[in-house]
Scaffold this motif. Sequence first.
Motif, mmCIF file in Angstrom:
data_model
loop_
_atom_site.group_PDB
_atom_site.id
_atom_site.type_symbol
_atom_site.label_atom_id
_atom_site.label_comp_id
_atom_site.label_asym_id
_atom_site.label_seq_id
_atom_site.Cartn_x
_atom_site.Cartn_y
_atom_site.Cartn_z
ATOM 1 N N GLY A 31 0.668 -1.081 -0.006
ATOM 2 C CA GLY A 31 -0.086 0.141 -0.049
ATOM 3 C C GLY A 31 0.733 1.060 -0.004
ATOM 4 N N LEU A 32 0.187 2.227 0.109
ATOM 5 C CA LEU A 32 0.865 3.593 0.068
ATOM 6 C C LEU A 32 1.435 3.885 1.366
ATOM 7 C CD1 LEU A 32 -2.077 5.880 -1.189
ATOM 8 C CD2 LEU A 32 -0.393 4.814 -2.472
ATOM 9 N N HIS A 33 1.242 3.099 2.508
ATOM 10 C CA HIS A 33 1.747 3.443 3.975
ATOM 11 C C HIS A 33 2.816 2.724 4.383
ATOM 12 C CE1 HIS A 33 -1.571 0.732 4.482
ATOM 13 N NE2 HIS A 33 -1.329 0.606 5.792
ATOM 14 N N LEU A 34 2.735 1.249 4.240
ATOM 15 C CA LEU A 34 3.862 0.284 4.706
ATOM 16 C C LEU A 34 4.690 0.216 3.979
ATOM 17 C CD1 LEU A 34 1.202 -2.188 6.143
ATOM 18 C CD2 LEU A 34 2.491 -0.146 7.307
ATOM 19 N N PRO A 35 5.966 -0.118 4.716
ATOM 20 C CA PRO A 35 7.305 -0.621 3.750
ATOM 21 C C PRO A 35 7.312 -1.897 3.001
ATOM 22 C CG PRO A 35 7.715 -1.040 5.931
ATOM 23 C CD PRO A 35 6.185 -0.503 5.965
ATOM 24 N N VAL A 36 8.118 -2.166 2.000
ATOM 25 C CA VAL A 36 8.134 -3.384 1.219
ATOM 26 C C VAL A 36 8.633 -4.498 2.055
ATOM 27 C CG1 VAL A 36 8.271 -2.131 -1.045
ATOM 28 C CG2 VAL A 36 10.550 -2.757 0.187
ATOM 29 N N ASP A 37 9.282 -4.328 3.167
ATOM 30 C CA ASP A 37 9.701 -5.411 3.928
ATOM 31 C C ASP A 37 8.841 -5.841 5.163
ATOM 32 O OD1 ASP A 37 10.245 -3.312 5.591
ATOM 33 O OD2 ASP A 37 12.061 -4.169 6.377
ATOM 34 N N THR A 38 7.505 -5.437 4.933
ATOM 35 C CA THR A 38 6.727 -5.695 5.915
ATOM 36 C C THR A 38 6.350 -7.268 6.305
ATOM 37 O OG1 THR A 38 5.157 -3.700 5.502
ATOM 38 C CG2 THR A 38 4.004 -5.759 6.648
ATOM 39 N N ALA A 157 3.674 -1.400 16.021
ATOM 40 C CA ALA A 157 4.424 -1.977 17.193
ATOM 41 C C ALA A 157 5.768 -2.169 17.045
ATOM 42 C CB ALA A 157 3.542 -3.283 17.708
ATOM 43 N N LEU A 158 6.231 -2.737 15.680
ATOM 44 C CA LEU A 158 7.385 -3.127 15.553
ATOM 45 C C LEU A 158 8.436 -1.785 14.997
ATOM 46 C CD1 LEU A 158 6.956 -6.374 13.386
ATOM 47 C CD2 LEU A 158 7.787 -6.194 15.762
ATOM 48 N N ARG A 159 7.842 -1.030 14.047
ATOM 49 C CA ARG A 159 8.595 0.037 13.471
ATOM 50 C C ARG A 159 7.832 1.149 13.342
ATOM 51 N NH1 ARG A 159 10.612 -2.889 8.606
ATOM 52 N NH2 ARG A 159 11.254 -0.733 7.961
ATOM 53 N N PRO A 160 7.398 1.936 14.302
ATOM 54 C CA PRO A 160 6.291 2.837 14.214
ATOM 55 C C PRO A 160 6.700 3.998 13.079
ATOM 56 C CG PRO A 160 7.430 2.987 16.195
ATOM 57 C CD PRO A 160 7.743 1.708 15.554
ATOM 58 N N LEU A 161 8.220 4.261 13.091
ATOM 59 C CA LEU A 161 8.536 5.532 12.114
ATOM 60 C C LEU A 161 8.169 4.876 10.664
ATOM 61 C CD1 LEU A 161 11.750 6.552 14.169
ATOM 62 C CD2 LEU A 161 9.311 7.651 13.953
ATOM 63 N N ALA A 162 8.179 3.707 10.460
ATOM 64 C CA ALA A 162 8.071 3.227 9.059
ATOM 65 C C ALA A 162 6.597 3.283 8.462
ATOM 66 C CB ALA A 162 8.671 1.817 8.894
ATOM 67 N N VAL A 163 5.677 3.346 9.416
ATOM 68 C CA VAL A 163 4.319 3.778 9.020
ATOM 69 C C VAL A 163 4.268 5.108 8.825
ATOM 70 C CG1 VAL A 163 1.938 3.147 9.623
ATOM 71 C CG2 VAL A 163 3.979 1.647 10.472
ATOM 72 N N ARG A 164 3.591 5.374 7.396
ATOM 73 C CA ARG A 164 3.195 6.659 7.214
ATOM 74 C C ARG A 164 1.779 6.716 7.138
ATOM 75 N NH1 ARG A 164 7.386 7.261 2.017
ATOM 76 N NH2 ARG A 164 9.209 6.579 3.216
ATOM 77 N N GLY A 165 1.201 7.188 8.406
ATOM 78 C CA GLY A 165 -0.147 7.022 8.653
ATOM 79 C C GLY A 165 -0.982 7.926 7.830
ATOM 80 N N ASP A 166 -0.488 8.875 7.590
ATOM 81 C CA ASP A 166 -1.177 10.032 6.674
ATOM 82 C C ASP A 166 -1.538 9.690 5.226
ATOM 83 O OD1 ASP A 166 1.838 10.048 6.315
ATOM 84 O OD2 ASP A 166 1.705 12.003 5.319
ATOM 85 N N ARG A 167 -0.616 8.541 4.879
ATOM 86 C CA ARG A 167 -1.093 7.944 3.588
ATOM 87 C C ARG A 167 -1.827 6.833 3.776
ATOM 88 N NH1 ARG A 167 4.927 7.261 0.819
ATOM 89 N NH2 ARG A 167 5.800 9.224 0.982
ATOM 90 N N ALA A 168 -2.460 6.331 4.782
ATOM 91 C CA ALA A 168 -3.183 4.988 4.896
ATOM 92 C C ALA A 168 -4.530 5.256 4.077
ATOM 93 C CB ALA A 168 -3.251 4.639 6.228
ATOM 94 N N ARG A 169 -4.815 4.234 3.418
ATOM 95 C CA ARG A 169 -6.163 4.444 2.545
ATOM 96 C C ARG A 169 -6.686 3.085 2.721
ATOM 97 N NH1 ARG A 169 -4.952 8.789 3.536
ATOM 98 N NH2 ARG A 169 -4.804 10.614 1.991
ATOM 99 N N ALA A 170 -8.076 2.966 2.501
ATOM 100 C CA ALA A 170 -8.598 1.534 2.579
ATOM 101 C C ALA A 170 -8.376 1.038 0.789
ATOM 102 C CB ALA A 170 -10.091 1.694 2.655
ATOM 103 N N GLY A 171 -8.397 -0.089 0.687
ATOM 104 C CA GLY A 171 -8.572 -0.554 -0.642
ATOM 105 C C GLY A 171 -9.958 -1.296 -0.797
ATOM 106 N N ARG A 172 -9.575 -2.611 -1.423
ATOM 107 C CA ARG A 172 -10.689 -3.494 -1.675
ATOM 108 C C ARG A 172 -10.971 -4.163 -0.181
ATOM 109 N NH1 ARG A 172 -11.874 -4.843 -6.980
ATOM 110 N NH2 ARG A 172 -13.587 -6.476 -6.268
ATOM 111 N N THR A 173 -12.093 -4.277 0.292
ATOM 112 C CA THR A 173 -12.452 -4.709 1.579
ATOM 113 C C THR A 173 -13.266 -6.232 1.594
ATOM 114 O OG1 THR A 173 -14.362 -3.354 1.941
ATOM 115 C CG2 THR A 173 -12.449 -2.460 2.555
ATOM 116 N N GLU A 174 -13.630 -6.757 0.426
ATOM 117 C CA GLU A 174 -14.359 -7.689 0.570
ATOM 118 C C GLU A 174 -13.566 -9.052 0.876
ATOM 119 O OE1 GLU A 174 -13.684 -5.734 -2.130
ATOM 120 O OE2 GLU A 174 -15.217 -5.975 -3.706
ATOM 121 N N PRO A 175 -13.860 -10.060 1.418
ATOM 122 C CA PRO A 175 -13.185 -11.104 1.800
ATOM 123 C C PRO A 175 -12.225 -11.637 0.558
ATOM 124 C CG PRO A 175 -15.315 -11.550 2.529
ATOM 125 C CD PRO A 175 -15.393 -10.106 1.596
#
Length: 242
Positions: A31-38, A157-175
């Motif tokens: 997503g827009l807000h989490l790093p590629v090594d999640t 919890a693990l790396r708060p500085l790596a989370v870009r909360g201002d960019r966080a957006r929902a995507g597809r939410t179906e199961p």
Amino acid sequence: MSLLLAEQSWPDLKGRRPLVVVPLGSCEQHGLHLPVDTDSSIATAVAWQAVRELGADTDVLLAPTQPYTASGEHEGFPGTVSIGCEAVHLLLVELGRSLSRWCGRMLIVNGHGGNNATLAEAVAQLRRERRDVAWWPCAVGRGDAHAGRTETSMLMALRPLAVRGDRARAGRTEPVEELMGELVRTSVRAVSSNGVLGDPSGASAAEGENLLNEMSTRLSAAVRSWTVRRGRLVRAPAGVMS
């Protein structure tokens, strides 16, 4: 004594047959807000916490994390690095063969669901070769599929500085089960333009810490029972040992 394989010299391992725990992750968009090594971060954290708990009475070592795996479904996004299922299968089989020359048991802790089928096949092959290898998935029953509240909470919890909360957006939410056919036919990019399958709203470090602790506790219990079914390590019923 260190619990990290990377810090051992060969005399430190002479005469030992330790359990070696290998975290398996990915290098892929989240997503827009989490790093590629999640996925790698989560697998490493869960494995390390379990290793520290087990190390009090078990000869166990944490191996370096393998971050490059099969993430072809995410290659529509920059930052994703995928080596494909065939290469992952070969990699895991050769890792198992090499480690089994000196370790007693090998456990792969997987943080990326896209590895599951290939991982199961590779471990099954190693077990047919009479190597004591198993795998265990990092998963929570109530979690969303990708870069939603579950993974966002754990990264907070693990790396708060790596989370870009201002960019966080929902995507597809179906199961994810409802999206799987479309995902297989196309790609994550075609299904979700921002790469998220879920909704990160409401994520918190406290929730993430609880999820990580829950997984590491389950992992430690499964290691202690060492009940392996079709290559996967599962927690045995009370009083049952393999």
